[in-house]
Design a protein around this motif. Structure first.
Motif, PDB file in Angstrom:
ATOM      1  N   LEU A   1      43.711  51.513  36.024  1.00 26.34           N
ATOM      2  CA  LEU A   1      44.649  52.453  36.612  1.00 26.34           C
ATOM      3  C   LEU A   1      44.191  53.403  37.673  1.00 26.34           C
ATOM      4  O   LEU A   1      44.697  54.255  38.319  1.00 26.34           O
ATOM      5  CB  LEU A   1      45.239  53.416  35.594  1.00 26.34           C
ATOM      6  N   SER A   2      42.799  53.545  37.608  1.00 24.69           N
ATOM      7  CA  SER A   2      42.175  54.508  38.580  1.00 24.69           C
ATOM      8  C   SER A   2      40.594  54.037  39.090  1.00 24.69           C
ATOM      9  O   SER A   2      40.072  53.348  38.529  1.00 24.69           O
ATOM     10  CB  SER A   2      42.001  55.955  37.853  1.00 24.69           C
ATOM     11  N   ALA A   3      40.230  54.660  39.927  1.00 28.37           N
ATOM     12  CA  ALA A   3      38.718  54.566  40.422  1.00 28.37           C
ATOM     13  C   ALA A   3      38.008  54.678  39.277  1.00 28.37           C
ATOM     14  O   ALA A   3      36.742  54.156  38.987  1.00 28.37           O
ATOM     15  CB  ALA A   3      38.514  55.227  41.812  1.00 28.37           C
ATOM     16  N   SER A   4      38.017  55.934  38.701  1.00 32.13           N
ATOM     17  CA  SER A   4      37.352  56.158  37.585  1.00 32.13           C
ATOM     18  C   SER A   4      37.228  55.005  36.246  1.00 32.13           C
ATOM     19  O   SER A   4      36.204  54.954  35.628  1.00 32.13           O
ATOM     20  CB  SER A   4      37.730  57.744  36.926  1.00 32.13           C
ATOM     21  N   ASP A   5      38.317  54.614  35.992  1.00 33.77           N
ATOM     22  CA  ASP A   5      38.533  53.600  35.066  1.00 33.77           C
ATOM     23  C   ASP A   5      37.758  52.206  35.552  1.00 33.77           C
ATOM     24  O   ASP A   5      37.025  51.668  34.823  1.00 33.77           O
ATOM     25  CB  ASP A   5      39.990  52.937  35.032  1.00 33.77           C
ATOM     26  N   ALA A   6      37.748  52.126  36.844  1.00 37.26           N
ATOM     27  CA  ALA A   6      36.741  50.776  37.264  1.00 37.26           C
ATOM     28  C   ALA A   6      35.435  50.997  37.309  1.00 37.26           C
ATOM     29  O   ALA A   6      34.926  50.184  36.812  1.00 37.26           O
ATOM     30  CB  ALA A   6      37.358  50.568  38.669  1.00 37.26           C
ATOM     31  N   THR A   7      35.040  52.357  37.548  1.00 39.45           N
ATOM     32  CA  THR A   7      33.880  52.492  37.349  1.00 39.45           C
ATOM     33  C   THR A   7      33.214  52.566  36.032  1.00 39.45           C
ATOM     34  O   THR A   7      32.339  52.019  35.745  1.00 39.45           O
ATOM     35  CB  THR A   7      33.490  53.986  38.017  1.00 39.45           C
TER      36      THR A   7
END
Length: 224
Positions: free
Chosen positions: A81-87
């Motif tokens: 749901l977010s860039a932090s999730d992806a990272t």
């Protein structure tokens, strides 16, 4: 196509890395050990790729544990749901990403991550937005509530270069109908990992469900 950040690269197609039958079962686990048990059961049923959803506190640890215990399995992360999730998912060892929705910020974050991924779409406008970013493979979610098979048939004439991973409302009873669509490259969902079976530790039953689904998918692939 929107003006992308200089750091962004071309999207990587998920279909190019999916292993085994055209199935992407969801794993939702409360502990890393449970995640490994589910993954083993699916693998024994012929599954080659799984999606661990980020809906529990131990989901990321579950991804790492599966990668260690079953190196032959392709392991991705869902509910991005977010860039932090992806990272965080990439750092945990995820080999691909799946989101339930799409926004410009989320699309750019997943592209920037460098992993194969499928962003979630439910409408023609969302598909068009993803296509503007060069994305030709998307997750159609929730499939059953967004028009299902008939909607995918309708979309095929409009978005001729786009292929879909329908998820939501798919089961053994309609799996073949979804996979038979030319614009479907893989089918996802949780029907192979019912919560009751997971809670009861019924790994053999999960393997049997996976084997049945794998046989359906492989038969369609052989006939294509």
């Amino acid at each position: 196509m929107p003006a992308l950040s200089p750091s962004l690269s071309l999207p990587v197609l998920l279909s190019g890395v999916v292993k085994g039958p055209a199935l992407l079962p969801i794993i939702q686990a409360d502990t890393p050990a449970q995640a490994v048990n589910i993954a083993k059961a699916l693998s024994e049923g012929g599954i080659g790729s799984v999606e661990v959803v980020l809906r529990t506190r131990e989901a990321l640890a579950g991804i790492t544990a599966i990668r260690s215990a079953l190196p032959q399995l392709l392991v991705g992360a869902g509910t991005i749901l977010s860039a932090s999730d992806a990272t965080a998912a990439k750092n945990a060892g995820a080999q691909f990403l799946v989101s339930p929705a799409s926004t410009p910020t989320l699309l750019e974050a997943m592209i920037d991550c460098g992993l194969p991924f499928a962003p979630g779409v439910a409408t023609p406008s969302e598909i068009a937005m993803a296509f503007e970013y060069g994305l030709t493979e998307v997750k159609f979610f929730p499939a059953h509530l967004s028009g299902g098979i008939e909607m995918l048939k309708a979309l095929s004439s409009i978005f001729q270069q786009v292929r879909f991973c329908p998820t939501g409302g798919i089961g053994q009873q309609n799996l073949a109908d979804f996979l038979a669509l030319p614009n479907v490259f893989v089918a996802g969902g949780s029907w192979l990992t019912p919560a009751a079976m997971v809670k009861a530790g019924q790994w053999q039953q999960i393997s049997q469900l996976a084997a049945t689904a794998s046989a359906i998918a492989n038969k369609l692939k052989a006939a294509a």
